[in-house]
Design a protein around this motif. Structure first.
Motif, short mmCIF file in Angstrom:
data_model
loop_
_atom_site.label_atom_id
_atom_site.label_comp_id
_atom_site.label_asym_id
_atom_site.label_seq_id
_atom_site.Cartn_x
_atom_site.Cartn_y
_atom_site.Cartn_z
N LYS A 7 0.85 -1.21 -0.05
CA LYS A 7 -0.21 0.09 -0.04
C LYS A 7 0.81 1.33 -0.14
O LYS A 7 1.88 1.27 0.52
CB LYS A 7 -0.86 0.00 1.40
N LEU A 50 1.77 4.49 2.93
CA LEU A 50 0.59 4.59 3.28
C LEU A 50 0.51 5.15 4.70
O LEU A 50 1.06 4.34 5.61
CB LEU A 50 -0.40 3.36 3.28
N VAL A 51 0.05 6.31 5.03
CA VAL A 51 -0.22 6.82 6.54
C VAL A 51 -1.70 7.12 6.67
O VAL A 51 -2.36 6.90 5.95
CB VAL A 51 0.96 7.96 6.69
N THR A 52 -1.76 8.03 7.99
CA THR A 52 -3.04 8.38 8.38
C THR A 52 -3.60 9.45 7.49
O THR A 52 -2.70 10.03 6.78
CB THR A 52 -2.98 8.75 9.81
N ALA A 53 -4.76 9.54 7.47
CA ALA A 53 -5.13 10.68 6.56
C ALA A 53 -4.88 12.01 7.01
O ALA A 53 -4.54 12.91 6.29
CB ALA A 53 -6.87 10.69 6.68
N GLU A 54 -4.49 12.20 8.33
CA GLU A 54 -3.88 13.66 8.91
C GLU A 54 -2.53 13.77 8.17
O GLU A 54 -2.54 15.06 7.70
CB GLU A 54 -4.13 13.60 10.22
N LYS A 55 -1.71 12.86 8.07
CA LYS A 55 -0.38 13.05 7.53
C LYS A 55 -0.53 13.03 6.14
O LYS A 55 0.28 13.83 5.69
CB LYS A 55 0.45 11.75 7.84
N ASP A 57 -2.99 14.83 4.59
CA ASP A 57 -3.45 16.21 4.55
C ASP A 57 -2.30 17.06 4.70
O ASP A 57 -2.01 18.25 3.97
CB ASP A 57 -4.78 16.42 5.40
N GLN A 58 -1.31 16.92 5.54
CA GLN A 58 -0.09 17.53 5.85
C GLN A 58 0.85 17.37 4.69
O GLN A 58 1.23 18.56 4.49
CB GLN A 58 0.32 17.25 7.12
N ASP A 75 -5.17 6.33 -2.89
CA ASP A 75 -4.71 5.07 -2.43
C ASP A 75 -4.51 4.23 -3.52
O ASP A 75 -5.35 4.01 -4.38
CB ASP A 75 -5.64 4.52 -1.54
#
Length: 368
Positions: A7, A50-55, A57-58, A75
């Motif tokens: 991913k 693949l990381v969190t949605a917050e990262k 966005d950052q 993704d």
């Protein structure tokens, strides 16, 4: 054997026009903690694990903050968008180089013919100005973005070198215009030559990368563009031509004689001779009938059938092959990784040494 890749997140970014742009984005994302960052300025692709949605966005915010523009994020597992590579055209750098070369050559000739009109300070200024403006826009933009990101790249050195030579020469004209000493302060040819030679390097680099990505472009050309979707509403069946990227799992598709199979799936009715040479290398067509699986982008030589879409988007066999080729081309050998580490401190070190040299010579050494 499954070709599913690990991913990852893929972003499409507009505004990258050189390797230093890609390097600036790479270092910025690495500083924010992202790993397995791969940036290709020609295709405008940025990939990372693949990381969190917050990262994510950052990461998008960081890239936009550098002055670039993220136009798409996806993704690798769920992306249903187009997988074409938007190659940048080297013509942009080519015309900048040619214009710079036209003005730089006369500047260099004044050293061969020192008593000609080419030795006039104002003639040199006029010849250098177009080249300087081209370089200031081309390299200065990338340099400023990298400085804002706190990861100065090689364009910073190019910009500083050409600006220093140009400003020093203009200062020489202002202070020594009526003196024979003026020629000791003219370095317009230095400013122009720096810009022209680096533009030549950029042009060669772009052409080289375009050649190395030809395999990916050729693979992308194999992908089907359209598909015939079977729709049944209130017991009435109709055929609708759709873009292949709009197909979702479970769609019923009609594939006729001469068509490319749009996606991977299973035949539910019909029979056909299918040319699978683009996958298997075998030139002879293979007979496929009800219950058999078929591979997207192979094509029917004879027959027709209906199929259920099972693997779409980047789950198709061809899409995963393309992704594997991309990863192989973007992977860096150990020597390149070492070079990246050195370049990360090279530019700040050179700028620091230059500042120290100026301060020492200007304030502490009484030069004649």
């Amino acid at each position: 054997m499954s070709l599913m890749m690990e991913k990852a997140i893929e972003l499409k970014v507009d505004g990258m026009d050189c390797a230093n742009c890609a390097q600036t984005i790479t270092r910025t994302l690495q500083k924010s903690g992202l790993k397995e960052v791969r940036v290709d300025f020609l295709s405008g692709e940025v990939n990372f694990e693949l990381v969190t949605a917050e990262k994510i966005d950052q990461a998008v915010k960081d890239i936009n903050g550098l002055g670039y523009k993220v136009t798409k994020r996806s993704d690798l597992i769920t992306d249903e968008s187009k997988a074409d590579i938007q190659q940048s055209d080297p013509k942009d750098v080519r015309w900048k180089f040619l214009i710079s070369l036209i003005f730089t050559v006369p500047l260099l000739l004044h050293m061969i013919f020192p008593h000609s009109i080419l030795g006039n300070a104002y003639v040199q200024l006029v010849l250098c100005l177009p080249v300087f403006l081209i370089g200031l826009f081309h390299f200065g933009k990338s340099a400023w973005k990298s400085i804002r990101a706190g990861v100065p790249n090689m364009d910073v050195l190019i910009a500083v070198g050409s600006i220093a030579a140009f400003v020093y020469s203009c200062t020489g004209i202002f202070l020594y215009n009526d003196s024979i000493e003026i020629h000791n302060y003219l370095f317009f040819e230095t400013a122009a030559t720096i810009i022209t030679l680096v533009l030549l390097g950029n042009l060669i680099e772009q052409k080289s990368v375009l050649r190395t990505t030809s395999a990916i472009r050729d693979l992308n050309k194999l992908q089907a563009a359209k598909a015939t979707k079977v729709q049944i509403e209130n017991g009435v069946e109709s055929l609708l031509e759709v873009n292949v990227h709009s197909i979702v799992k479970g769609d019923l598709l009609q594939v006729n004689d001469g068509d490319k199979i749009p996606v991977d799936g299973k035949i539910i009715h019909g029979e056909a001779l299918i040319n699978e040479s683009m996958i298997t290398g075998e030139g002879l067509p293979v007979t496929k009938q009800t219950g058999d699986t078929v591979t997207g982008s192979t094509y029917i030589e004879k027959g027709s059938f209906r199929m259920i879409a099972e693997h779409v988007g980047k789950e198709t066999t061809l899409a995963q092959i393309i992704e594997m080729v991309k990863r192989a081309q973007y992977s860096k050998p150990p020597i390149q990784k070492l070079g990246d580490k050195i370049s990360a401190v090279f530019v700040p070190a050179v700028i620091g040494i230059s500042i120290i040299t100026f301060v020492v010579c200007f304030f502490f050494i009484d030069l004649p």
